[in-house]
Design a protein around this motif. Sequence first.
Motif, PDB file in Angstrom:
ATOM      1  N   PHE A   1       0.843  -1.189   0.000  1.00 28.91           N
ATOM      2  CA  PHE A   1       0.000   0.000   0.000  1.00 28.91           C
ATOM      3  C   PHE A   1       0.878   1.238   0.000  1.00 28.91           C
ATOM      4  O   PHE A   1       2.066   1.185   0.340  1.00 28.91           O
ATOM      5  N   VAL A   2       0.283   2.366  -0.366  1.00 26.97           N
ATOM      6  CA  VAL A   2       0.972   3.647  -0.307  1.00 26.97           C
ATOM      7  C   VAL A   2      -0.059   4.708   0.054  1.00 26.97           C
ATOM      8  O   VAL A   2      -1.211   4.645  -0.382  1.00 26.97           O
ATOM      9  N   VAL A   3       0.369   5.669   0.885  1.00 27.82           N
ATOM     10  CA  VAL A   3      -0.507   6.751   1.336  1.00 27.82           C
ATOM     11  C   VAL A   3       0.068   8.075   0.839  1.00 27.82           C
ATOM     12  O   VAL A   3       0.858   8.722   1.531  1.00 27.82           O
ATOM     13  N   PRO A   4      -0.292   8.501  -0.390  1.00 25.69           N
ATOM     14  CA  PRO A   4       0.062   9.846  -0.827  1.00 25.69           C
ATOM     15  C   PRO A   4      -0.915  10.826  -0.166  1.00 25.69           C
ATOM     16  O   PRO A   4      -2.120  10.559  -0.095  1.00 25.69           O
ATOM     17  N   ALA A   5      -0.419  11.957   0.296  1.00 21.76           N
ATOM     18  CA  ALA A   5      -1.277  12.867   1.045  1.00 21.76           C
ATOM     19  C   ALA A   5      -0.696  14.264   1.022  1.00 21.76           C
ATOM     20  O   ALA A   5       0.407  14.492   0.505  1.00 21.76           O
ATOM     21  N   ARG A   6      -1.467  15.182   1.590  1.00 21.33           N
ATOM     22  CA  ARG A   6      -0.934  16.506   1.881  1.00 21.33           C
ATOM     23  C   ARG A   6      -1.108  16.751   3.360  1.00 21.33           C
ATOM     24  O   ARG A   6      -2.228  16.718   3.879  1.00 21.33           O
ATOM     25  N   ASN A   7       0.000  16.961   4.059  1.00 27.47           N
ATOM     26  CA  ASN A   7      -0.092  17.305   5.472  1.00 27.47           C
ATOM     27  C   ASN A   7      -0.301  18.812   5.608  1.00 27.47           C
ATOM     28  O   ASN A   7      -0.730  19.462   4.656  1.00 27.47           O
ATOM     29  N   ASN A   8      -0.006  19.373   6.752  1.00 25.36           N
ATOM     30  CA  ASN A   8      -0.249  20.801   6.945  1.00 25.36           C
ATOM     31  C   ASN A   8       0.647  21.683   6.084  1.00 25.36           C
ATOM     32  O   ASN A   8       0.360  22.866   5.904  1.00 25.36           O
ATOM     33  N   TYR A   9       1.710  21.107   5.519  1.00 24.92           N
ATOM     34  CA  TYR A   9       2.715  21.942   4.856  1.00 24.92           C
ATOM     35  C   TYR A   9       3.097  21.478   3.453  1.00 24.92           C
ATOM     36  O   TYR A   9       3.406  22.314   2.606  1.00 24.92           O
TER      37      TYR A   9
END
Length: 332
Positions: A247-255
Motif C-alpha cells: 500500500f501507499v498513502v500519498p497525502a498533503r499534510n499541513n505543509y
Amino acid sequence: MTTARTPAPQSRDGLVLRPLAGPEELDLFLGLEYVLDDELAEDLGTGRRLPEWMWVALRGDRVVARIAWWTGVPGGEPQALDFFDLDPALPAEERIATGLRLLETATAAVVPAGAPRPEYGRFLPSDWREDDTVREQLETLFAVLERAGARPLVERLRLEWRPGTPVAEPSGRLAFRPVRDREDLVALMTPVMAGTLDAHGQADLASGLSAREAAEQHYDEEFAHYASPREWWRIAELPGTAEPVGFVVPARNNYHHTIAYIGVLPAHRGHGYIDDVLREGTALLAARDVPRIRAATDLGNVPMANAFARAGYVNFQRAINFVWDVPGTTGS
C-alpha cells in the motif's frame, strides 16, 4: 485541552525565562533562526502553536535561547517539541546551562504533570557531521537534551521529488485500487508493522503495543487528520487474484504533499514490488502538478532509501529525534 495559566517570568542571574505574551511577540521569538521560522505565523493563526508554548531566554533584549511545541490538532495537547535553539555566540558551557534551564522551566509549564514528554525533532543539514561549526552547535544542543534525560531515537533522511524528475511507466506487475476504509488499510499496516525496520514503529512495539494497536494508533493520530482526499490512498494487488501486496498513502499534510506511508507485506518482499508501489504514489501526486513531494526514511533503512533514490528522490536534509523514556523526567 487544559488551559494553562501563563506563568510569570522567571529571572535569575540576569537571565529572564518567559513565554511569549501573544502573537504580537513573534518578532522576539525570531531573534534566533531555524529552518521552520517561516511556518510560525501560520501555525499561530491556525492554533497549531500557542504563544504560551513558545518560550524565550533573554539577557536584556537579546534572545539567547528559545523553545516551542507544536500540535497537529488545534485545541489539543502539545504533540512535538520542534524548536530548541541556543545562541551560537555564547560559550558552549553557557549555552548548555542556559538551554537546560529553559528546557526544564518551559517543559514544567507546558507539558501536563505526569504526561509523556513530547518527542523532540530537529532538521539537520545533510552534511552536518562534516561542517565543524554546525556539528559543534548541534552536539552542544544534543548534550542539553541528554542532560535532561532524553536519548537519541533515530536519524532520518528527508527526501524530495521535484517537478521534471521522470516518473517510470507502470510495470504491469501490480494492480492498484483505492483504500476502502480504515479497516482496509489498518489490516495491511498490521503485518508491515510487525516486521518494521522503522525506529518509531519498533519503539511502539517495544512499549507494549501489539502490531495491530500500533497500526491503529498511527492511523488515528496521523492519517485521520489529513485534509487531502482519501481516494488518493492505494492498495497494490496481484493482477487477477486481488491478493494484497502492499500500500501507499500519498497525502498533503499541513505543509507539503508527501508519501506519508508505504509498505510491502512480508510475504511479498524480495521481488522489487516497493518500486511499483512507490511509483504509483509518486505518479498520483505528480499528476496534480504539486510543487514537490516530501518523504522520509530512517538512515538505517537502506532498502527503503535505495527505493526512493531509484524513483528520483533526493536527500535534501536529515532529521534527528530524541525521546524521553520516563514520563515527566528531567535531568539535574
